[in-house]
Design a protein around this motif. Sequence first.
Motif, PDB file in Angstrom:
ATOM      1  N   VAL A   3       0.843  -1.193   0.000  1.00 48.96           N
ATOM      2  CA  VAL A   3       0.000   0.000   0.000  1.00 48.96           C
ATOM      3  C   VAL A   3       0.874   1.238   0.000  1.00 48.96           C
ATOM      4  CG1 VAL A   3      -1.780   1.245   1.237  1.00 48.96           C
ATOM      5  CG2 VAL A   3      -1.777  -1.245   1.274  1.00 48.96           C
ATOM      6  N   GLU A  54      -3.817   8.369   8.951  1.00 54.60           N
ATOM      7  CA  GLU A  54      -3.681   8.732   7.553  1.00 54.60           C
ATOM      8  C   GLU A  54      -3.243  10.176   7.387  1.00 54.60           C
ATOM      9  OE1 GLU A  54      -7.382   7.888   5.660  1.00 54.60           O
ATOM     10  OE2 GLU A  54      -7.283   5.774   6.238  1.00 54.60           O
ATOM     11  N   LEU A  55      -3.847  11.038   8.185  1.00 57.37           N
ATOM     12  CA  LEU A  55      -3.533  12.461   8.081  1.00 57.37           C
ATOM     13  C   LEU A  55      -2.072  12.716   8.444  1.00 57.37           C
ATOM     14  CD1 LEU A  55      -4.362  15.328   7.609  1.00 57.37           C
ATOM     15  CD2 LEU A  55      -5.299  15.420   9.899  1.00 57.37           C
ATOM     16  N   GLN A  99       4.327  13.039   4.418  1.00 55.49           N
ATOM     17  CA  GLN A  99       4.713  12.833   3.021  1.00 55.49           C
ATOM     18  C   GLN A  99       4.813  14.151   2.286  1.00 55.49           C
ATOM     19  OE1 GLN A  99       1.899   9.958   1.721  1.00 55.49           O
ATOM     20  NE2 GLN A  99       3.411   8.310   1.736  1.00 55.49           N
ATOM     21  N   LYS A 100       3.810  15.010   2.521  1.00 51.76           N
ATOM     22  CA  LYS A 100       3.845  16.302   1.846  1.00 51.76           C
ATOM     23  C   LYS A 100       5.056  17.108   2.263  1.00 51.76           C
ATOM     24  CE  LYS A 100      -1.046  16.919   1.547  1.00 51.76           C
ATOM     25  NZ  LYS A 100      -2.087  17.729   2.138  1.00 51.76           N
ATOM     26  N   GLU A 157       0.378  10.608   8.245  1.00 55.19           N
ATOM     27  CA  GLU A 157       1.237  10.081   7.196  1.00 55.19           C
ATOM     28  C   GLU A 157       1.253  11.012   5.990  1.00 55.19           C
ATOM     29  OE1 GLU A 157       0.608   5.966   6.126  1.00 55.19           O
ATOM     30  OE2 GLU A 157       1.528   6.331   4.188  1.00 55.19           O
ATOM     31  N   SER A 158       0.067  11.459   5.546  1.00 54.56           N
ATOM     32  CA  SER A 158       0.033  12.299   4.357  1.00 54.56           C
ATOM     33  C   SER A 158       0.740  13.620   4.624  1.00 54.56           C
ATOM     34  CB  SER A 158      -1.408  12.518   3.902  1.00 54.56           C
ATOM     35  OG  SER A 158      -2.072  13.360   4.816  1.00 54.56           O
ATOM     36  N   ARG A 167       3.715  19.563  10.665  1.00 54.77           N
ATOM     37  CA  ARG A 167       2.818  19.862  11.782  1.00 54.77           C
ATOM     38  C   ARG A 167       1.835  20.953  11.363  1.00 54.77           C
ATOM     39  NH1 ARG A 167       5.976  21.724  17.002  1.00 54.77           N
ATOM     40  NH2 ARG A 167       5.892  23.687  15.907  1.00 54.77           N
ATOM     41  N   VAL A 214       1.095   4.238  -2.510  1.00 55.70           N
ATOM     42  CA  VAL A 214       0.916   5.626  -2.100  1.00 55.70           C
ATOM     43  C   VAL A 214       2.030   6.484  -2.673  1.00 55.70           C
ATOM     44  CG1 VAL A 214       0.957   7.185  -0.152  1.00 55.70           C
ATOM     45  CG2 VAL A 214      -0.364   5.085  -0.018  1.00 55.70           C
ATOM     46  N   TYR A 255      -0.677  16.771  16.770  1.00 56.19           N
ATOM     47  CA  TYR A 255      -1.084  17.767  17.765  1.00 56.19           C
ATOM     48  C   TYR A 255      -2.217  18.655  17.266  1.00 56.19           C
ATOM     49  CZ  TYR A 255      -0.648  21.618  21.090  1.00 56.19           C
ATOM     50  OH  TYR A 255      -0.905  22.574  22.031  1.00 56.19           O
ATOM     51  N   GLU A 300      -8.163   7.613  10.733  1.00 54.78           N
ATOM     52  CA  GLU A 300      -8.156   8.843   9.965  1.00 54.78           C
ATOM     53  C   GLU A 300      -6.971   9.715  10.369  1.00 54.78           C
ATOM     54  OE1 GLU A 300     -11.442  12.191   9.236  1.00 54.78           O
ATOM     55  OE2 GLU A 300     -12.248  10.178   9.542  1.00 54.78           O
ATOM     56  N   THR A 329      -2.743  20.575  10.288  1.00 52.47           N
ATOM     57  CA  THR A 329      -3.878  21.327  10.813  1.00 52.47           C
ATOM     58  C   THR A 329      -4.812  21.771   9.679  1.00 52.47           C
ATOM     59  OG1 THR A 329      -2.260  22.110  12.396  1.00 52.47           O
ATOM     60  CG2 THR A 329      -4.393  23.134  12.509  1.00 52.47           C
TER      61      THR A 329
END
Lengths: 471, 284, 619
Positions: free
Chosen positions: B3, B155-156, B162-163, B158-159, B193, B7, B139, B152, B197
């Motif tokens: 996966v 995932e957030l 990644q970004k 990780e993404s 971080r 990704v 956080y 969720e 948000t």
Amino acid sequence: MQLLTDFFSGLLGLIISPLGVILLLSALAYYFALKKSSGFYAEHGREVHSLPFYNASYVALSIFLPAAVFLLIFSIVAPMVYQSMVETTYQNHLQSLTDFQQSNFINNVFALTTGNITSKSSEMITEASQYLTSLMNVGQYVRWFGTIGFAAIFGFLAYRAVNPRLRARNRVEIIIKTLLIICSIIAILTTIGIVLSLVFESLRFFQKVPITEFLFGMHWSPQTSIRPGQVSAEGSFAALPLIAGTMLITFIAMLVAGPIGLMSAIYLSDYASPKFRSIAKPVLEILAGIPTVVYGFFAALTVAPLIRGWGESIGLSVSSESALAAGLVMGIMIIPLVSSLSDDVINSVPQAMRDGSYGLGATKSETIRQVVLPAALPGIVSAMLLAVSRAIGETMIVVMAAGLAANLTINPLEAVTTVTVQIVTLLVGDQEFDSAKTLAAFALGLLLFVITLTLNVIALRVVQKYREQYE
Amino acid sequence: MEVQSAVKDKVEQDKAMALKEETAKTAANTAAKTVKMSGKDVCVYYGEKQALFDVNLDILENSVTSLIGPSGCGKSTFLRCLNRMNDVIDICRVTGEITLEGDDIYDPSLDVVELRARVGMVFQKPNPFPKSIYDNVAYGPRIHGITADRTELDELVESSLQKAGLWNEVKDRVAESGTGLSGGQQQRLCIARAIATKPDVILMDEPCSALDPIATATIEELIDELRANYTIVIVTHSMQQAARVSQRTAFFHLGKIIEEGETTQIFTNPQDEKTQDYITGRFG
Amino acid sequence: MSRNILEENDPTSKAKIHTSQQAKKRLQKRYAKEKRFRLIGLGAVLVAGLFLAVLLATIIVDAIPVLRQHSVTVTVPLNAEEIDPEGKRTAASVSGANYGGLIKDFLREKYPNVTSRREKKALYGIISSSANLTIQEQVMANPQLVGKPLQSEVLLSDYADLYFKGSVSDKSKIETAGIASPVGTEGEVKILSTSNDFGKLLTEVKQGLTVQLKEIERNIAGQNRVLTRLQQRKTAIEQSLTSASETEKAELQKRLDQIEKDKAAAENLIGQNNDKAADLKSRISTAGNSLAVDRDISSYIISINGGKVKVKQVSNTEIIGEAILPLSSEQDSQNGQWEITKISPPESERQISDKEIIWLDQLQAEGLVKNHFNTQFFTAGASREAEVAGIWGAVVGTFYTMLITMALSFPIGVGAAIYLEEFAPKNRITDLIEVNINNLAAVPSIVFGLLGLAMFLNIFGMPRSAPLVGGMVLALMTLPTIIIASRAALKAVPPSIKEAALGIGASHMQAVFHHNLPLAMPGILTGSIIGMAQALGETAPLLMIGMVAFIVDIPGATGFAQGFTDPATVLPVQIYMWADFPEKLFQQKTAAAIVVLLMFLVAMNAIAIFLRKKFERRW
């Protein structure tokens, strides 16, 4: 005013004492050495190594220090010498007496000689006293002769050495530096003194009561014998109930001081307006500056009856010396300690850390709870440890508000006793010094010292590590 | 694992696509972009001292705006006004109007916490929290409650990582402390971080000044990529950096904006003499 | 997962994430949390402030009455043959007389109808037992007084003093309407009234009894609750007893025994209270026209015809009572001429009896009682008599002790700080010293007391209870504080100043003593004063070295230098000792002594703050 006239008559007494005489001699020597060195200073100017002030100080110190050291040693050694001489002279008489009578005899002889009234004075005592008086007269001669002799010899040598090439400043500086080192050593000596006196007396105690019993036994009752046929018939000495009592009261105190102290530190450092802070901080400082005996009074005469009254109104039987009252008031006492230590710690969390959190849209409380407090955690833990150590070592509140009976209980409404209470109880009042009871106090003192020292060392270590992290 | 590699492929594709779009966009007229934030007659006072004088600046959506100027010129002060970080300083006072999508951010009805959630910030010195890498990134989402459950959030995180281009370096140790990373990694963590948000605007206050050239290059690349989805305002000391990463530039001097406009225009054909002097290195 | 990321990259999906209705709701919740947290913080600070306020308030309220004191003027005949039979009129020759007897004579003359031994003892007790010393000193100071009657102001006893301050009883007048006619003037007296005055009194007494009954019933209810709880515990233990091991059994059995004992005690109390309640009930219900007034309800005193009658029995029409002060006649007394006074709380609940109150009122009515500033408290030494005891002895002891502490800890502390901060090489030994000092600052104070006892008293043979030893112990205790504060102050001086001095050829020592030390002095002094303030409030270590002895003489009375070795006590220890005494006046004096101690501390801290404000320099 009486005090003032007394003060001046005392001053006069000081001047005609050996100490006064050497002070006077030093001053005179200072004057003459100053004159001598000023003379050649005017003549040779810059070729002279040291200023006249240093030459003069050197001579004055050379007179004062040796004589003062002699005086100090004499005043410590002389009484010991007197006592041993009296003891050897009246050896035969003393041998017929018990240990207690022996020390009593010596005490009476000294008391009679120095003019204090004794309880009973036998013929033997009067005779010994006369002997002691003659000894003391000789001692006086030795004292005067030694003092002036030392002052004269060293003063003469130093004065003769004063010449343009004398490195007087260096010598004075070495003397001063030595004095400064001695000052620092006194701090070490205090620790050594504490450890030695506690350890030696405790060792003597453990000869009478096995250390295993002291540490692991279950009963503390220094007054009565519990087991029939116990040899010492002095009671049983097991520290466990005392430690349990101490822990109970400390726990209650920390329940009060921990949250209140920490929360007020947070509020004062992150929320309060400067004006509010300027009022609240002094309030906490006052709370910290109040003597513990005042807290003890408050605990014993206000809080304890109050708690008892409340308890009885809801049908609980509350001891008038409940652990709750002592713990509560001790908690109040420790609030400022927790608060100021936590305040330091919270303030040393870098602003960047807070900014990072605010920049993400966190509220203040979220920032504090999720960023500042976790970051400050080691510091806060050590603040709490120091507070616990303080609570364990606190004496007056528990002496005045906690009980004397060693109950092994976790009920905060009952009376418990603590290590410090027992030390005071065992040592206040007249006791023979060598009895197991008085020695037990030193064993308890050693226990207290070890526990608090361990806590302090850990706490200071943690704080130091923590500071390094953010510096 | 599979996966993850999928990704990764997806991300690469996205990047490529974004890059294509990018070139297309640059070709188009930037003026066509909407104004995301704008300052009108902004003055800032620290106690008695005035630090900013009637600053007017529009910040366009999905572009990088850089604020340049010598030390103490007020560029950081202006940046901090954009998400009201100056509120933290007791003696600081702001007048004028700053809007975010047309709403005045200093309006009492607009909430500062919400504002900062929408306008994130990355600071000069990397300031990861003394928590795990995962908790650092999680956080923001946690305090704002923007994820419904644990998966969720995973995932957030990780993404976001990644970004920020950090995922590959830390994916095996997200539970370790964020303070153990290198300086460049820490700063990328701070960017992750901020991204997590889900802000509209990201403010960066000299994000590379504490980093070495290689780490700086990585961050600059990252900023360029982020432009596709975020409006970015960056304060920088380095004119090369401004030229490299930004589409628009504003030159501050002594608390005033001397000149603002397209980066290429500012650097190739400045209108003002001071700008000219500054970018040619005669002062600053 | 990948779908999610795609969504992520779609700018519209995040656009409303912070502005949606849901987000607003979340935000509200977060702000509620924020507010709660803030309030908790504020609450913590306020609680701490409240504690301080309550602490200070209780102490000050207790202390204020001590400012005033009551004396009584007694007149004693100084008959020459009794006082000075030798007729020399010197201090020595008049010292031996029985002045106490003279005071007793004075009181007996005032109240001739006091005859029984017990009553006489009570009567003599209203005047302080120090009174004979007061007169003795007065006469010895001026022997020429002998031969004439002497008026002398002597202290009242502690409870009499408290009575006049109004802190032991409340008096209130009961309205009367009729003409009272007494029967009898001494001993048992009967009084009738033309109006329903005594009927009203009877109702009031009944009310008093009813209140008492309710109180007892409440007690019974409380004890019943205790009983039920004990019963529950008993059954619980009995149940666990069946499954307990042998050793546990013994322990449980012991607990069970204790519960049994408690239960018996509670049952016994309930029984007693039940009896009392029954008795009260019968008195309230049956006695329609006559009731006895006992010690458990408020007292009623009738003043009539110059006498005072204490009510013993009351009915609708008359009362029967005991004339404590005899009546002048059996004449009728018009309304307004006589009065009924209620004294609460009940006699059994207060320290002072009705008789003593009447005697004291009489003295006051004659204008013999004087209320004046309490100089005694500030000038006298310790005493077992509450009205005599003062703090001067402790203040002087404190002065001597602090003198020693200051003389030792300041120079040694500053010296050590200078060495460690400026000269010490940075090596393991100085590290050790540093760690050692930091730890020493946190050693419990009582341990320093043990050090003093073992070292100074037992090894060096120094005198017990002496300010010299106390001062030395406190000096060792404050040393770390002073060293740490002084080092901080020295560290705060920027190195550039020392470098400047060294640069123009000063020696290291000169640079430090001429520049660093003077610049650091305000900080050093502030730290030292705070250290001294700590020492001033310290009690525990002084208990260890015997400064807890009961010392009447003021130290240093025989000479300033002797003051250092005279047995002495200090203020905090005095507070500790007084707090243990049961008398209420001692409790008040303890509070007053605390106020004095706090004032010293406030003064010291004020100086420290002043120094800090005035000389503080920020580099």
